[in-house]
Design an enzyme around this catalytic site. Structure first.
Site, PDB file in Angstrom:
ATOM      1  N   GLY A   1      -3.714   5.335   2.127  1.00  8.69           N
ATOM      2  CA  GLY A   1      -2.650   4.730   1.334  1.00  8.69           C
ATOM      3  C   GLY A   1      -2.903   3.241   1.113  1.00  8.69           C
ATOM      4  N   SER A   2      -1.820   2.467   1.116  1.00  6.37           N
ATOM      5  CA  SER A   2      -1.891   1.076   0.653  1.00  6.37           C
ATOM      6  C   SER A   2      -2.660   0.129   1.561  1.00  6.37           C
ATOM      7  CB  SER A   2      -0.477   0.536   0.430  1.00  6.37           C
ATOM      8  OG  SER A   2       0.127   1.196  -0.666  1.00  6.37           O
ATOM      9  N   THR A   3      -2.930   0.481   2.819  1.00  8.30           N
ATOM     10  CA  THR A   3      -3.784  -0.388   3.632  1.00  8.30           C
ATOM     11  C   THR A   3      -5.178  -0.476   3.009  1.00  8.30           C
ATOM     12  OG1 THR A   3      -4.229   1.529   5.047  1.00  8.30           O
ATOM     13  CG2 THR A   3      -2.611  -0.073   5.852  1.00  8.30           C
ATOM     14  N   PHE A   4      -5.546   0.544   2.220  1.00  6.87           N
ATOM     15  CA  PHE A   4      -6.867   0.553   1.588  1.00  6.87           C
ATOM     16  C   PHE A   4      -6.942  -0.430   0.420  1.00  6.87           C
ATOM     17  CE2 PHE A   4     -10.435   2.299  -0.853  1.00  6.87           C
ATOM     18  CZ  PHE A   4     -11.350   2.496   0.172  1.00  6.87           C
ATOM     19  N   LYS A   5      -5.809  -0.952  -0.004  1.00  2.00           N
ATOM     20  CA  LYS A   5      -5.824  -1.954  -1.071  1.00  2.00           C
ATOM     21  C   LYS A   5      -6.596  -3.202  -0.640  1.00  2.00           C
ATOM     22  CE  LYS A   5      -1.560  -0.227  -3.156  1.00  2.00           C
ATOM     23  NZ  LYS A   5      -0.108  -0.380  -3.317  1.00  2.00           N
TER      24      LYS A   5
END
Length: 589
Positions: free
Chosen positions: A302-306
């Protein structure tokens, strides 16, 4: 009557004489050979018939935390066996051993009555009980000193330490990864027996002492490990989650201070399930209980991969911090309308605001700028197509689309952390490289080994790959991620006086229709020179499941506790935390 010897008679007699002397010569040569050339070999065989060898199990090396606290040690136990030829009262032996050792009488009887040189009855018997049996002087019952693995903290770090079997060999965890170093070399006891195989009294035994295994000193800090395990259990109960994982690592060198994967299991009773069930216990149940989720399982981050998407864009030169974007609440990719977590949209925003808001449309547009080839190049540089090399068995690898199969929709969803899977440790390794100046470190537990006298025998080495990220990009990302905690979706991890960077995430598990989520937060401190990085995953929390709401505050509490312990102190001149009103939508991802 006179016997007349014909020529045929004389020939037969000559043949007999020759045969006799030939046989005598062969026997003589053989005897000479036995007495000279083969004397040592036959002597050894004779002694082997008269000697019986018993193994002395080597003392297994201990496992320590970084402060010298024993995490896995040894307990003195005994091994009890019987020698059939020496037993004088088999019924008494059977009765006593079955009662004292709490074994079925029929099992003990089979071993006692078996005509073998030596039959083991039970290993890992408490020394007090063994001494009690020894005092009964039962003929044919042999008691040998032994060692049993013992874990003073029972369940603590069970998915990291692992355990050993009855033979003291490692089965999972660090115990099996470092088995060759820890196990040592067994010794032996040789005793003399008579023709019936009975040991002869008053004959000196030959004893060869074993060599103790090496001790392993790890990067684990028992105090941090205990604290994060306590926090993980609190979250597990409060959110009625399936699992909670917390990893605390030094992003500069990869040393893991603590890893909690709850629920854990009792290392001293590893074949006892950590939950109640009416089903028949199977090997698969044990395997699942022993499995280290952080190492052996993958998930959609999810958004930690941003963090990875933004880093790749800066490295490719297609993004600036103040670039302008617009979020109407969705982004159209081919025939798909892919929504933002904030249905009403964020409107006009810079990239800095976009990462603070964790805005999906912003990152989909950034992904389009990067392109498939550039995106995959960034993944390679950050080590996301390879295992981390952590010193634990069973490490999984990432699962990505083949590069040539990635279309616009796949690229869009990948840019905000969906449509692929990685391990939690792969994410930490990549994020560590982003904030430590571009060095891909190897996450690890083993630091060095020592001998019985605590002399260092080997300092363990791990690979570090440089140049994964430029210094300029690293500095930019540290500033942006600090803003995420100070003013954005990671605000609940903020601690006045500390500089903390991080990123929240709420990823939906497959199949999407089941509405199951993993809430997470990845944070580091100090933001300008990270010395500690923490990742928390809350698997299938009940009720509110937003990462910014339930995961970020846990890391904030952890840092408030462990940063002073690690010698990282508050800036007393820092401004107190300002009161901010953050909507649920702004805090979710």
């Amino acid at each position: 009557m006179q016997l007349l010897f014909t020529s045929s008679h004389r020939k037969r007699l000559l043949i007999v004489v020759i045969a006799f002397f030939t046989l005598l010569t062969i026997i003589t040569v053989k005897l000479v050979s036995i007495m000279t050339v083969q004397a040592d070999d036959y002597g050894y065989r004779a002694r082997a018939v008269q000697e019986r060898e018993r193994s002395i199990k080597a003392k297994r090396g201990s496992i320590y935390d970084r402060n010298g606290v024993v995490l896995a040690g040894n307990q003195a136990v005994c091994s009890i066996s019987v020698i059939h030829n020496q037993i004088e009262d088999p019924e008494t032996v059977i009765r006593v051993l079955s009662e004292k050792l709490e074994l079925p009488e029929e099992d003990v009887r089979k071993r006692v009555e078996k005509r073998s040189v030596r039959e083991k009855i039970k290993s890992n018997v408490d020394k007090e009980l063994a001494d009690e049996i020894r005092a009964m002087n039962l003929a044919g019952v042999m008691i040998d000193e032994d060692y049993k693995r013992y874990y003073p903290y029972s369940t603590l770090a069970s998915h990291v330490l692992g355990f050993t079997g009855s033979d003291n060999q490692g089965i999972v965890g660090l115990e099996v990864y470092y088995d060759d170093l820890l196990m040592g070399e067994n010794g032996s006891i040789n005793t003399v027996t008579n023709a019936r195989g009975i040991e002869v009294e008053n004959m000196a035994e030959r004893r060869v002492e074993g060599t103790a295994g090496q001790n392993l000193v790890t990067s684990i800090d028992i105090n941090i490990q205990q604290y994060i395990t306590q926090k993980a259990l609190e979250v597990l109960e409060k959110k009625q989650a399936k699992r909670v994982c917390i990893i605390v690592m030094n992003p500069q060198n990869g040393e893991i201070y603590a890893l909690a994967d709850v629920p854990e299991y009792n290392l001293n009773e590893p074949f006892t399930l950590n939950y109640e069930t009416d089903e028949t216990v199977t090997q698969d149940m044990w395997n699942q209980m022993w499995r280290n989720y952080c190492i052996s399982d993958t998930y959609e981050p999810g958004s930690t991969f941003k963090i990875v998407t933004a880093t790749t864009a800066f490295e490719q030169g297609v993004l600036r911090v103040e670039d302008q974007f617009y979020c109407p609440g969705y982004h159209i990719v081919e025939d798909r309308r892919i929504r933002c977590h904030k249905v009403a949209g964020h409107g006009a925003e810079t990239f800095r605001e976009g990462i603070m808001n964790s805005c999906n449309p912003v990152f989909m547009q950034v992904g389009e700028r990067i392109g498939v080839d550039g995106f995959y190049d960034g993944l390679r540089k950050l080590g996301l197509f390879e295992q981390t090399g952590v010193d634990l068995p069973g490490e999984a690898n990432s699962i990505f689309h083949k590069q040539e199969k990635v279309g616009p929709v796949e690229l869009a969803t990948m840019s905000f952390g969906q449509s692929f899977q990685i391990t939690p440790l792969q994410l930490m390794r990549a994020a560590a490289a982003v904030v430590n100046g571009g060095n891909l470190v190897t996450p690890h537990f083993g630091v060095y080994t020592t001998d019985e006298n605590n002399n260092v025998t080997e300092v363990l080495k791990y690979e570090t790959k440089t140049g994964a990220v430029s210094t300029a990009t690293s500095e930019t990302m540290k500033g942006l991620l600090e803003a995420v905690v100070a003013e954005g979706t990671g605000h609940r991890a903020y601690i006045a006086g500390y500089s903390i960077g991080g990123k929240t995430a709420t990823s939906e598990k497959l199949p999407r229709s089941e509405n199951r989520y993993i809430s997470s937060f990845l944070g580091f401190s100090p933001a300008d020179n990270p010395q500690v990085m923490t990742l928390i995953l809350i698997d299938e929390p009940q009720g509110i499941y937003y990462g910014g709401t339930i995961a970020a505050p846990v890391v904030g509490e952890i840092y408030d506790n462990i940063l002073p312990y690690l010698g990282i102190y508050k800036d007393e001149n820092a401004e107190e935390e300002t009161t901010q009103t953050i909507s649920i939508d702004d805090a979710v991802f």
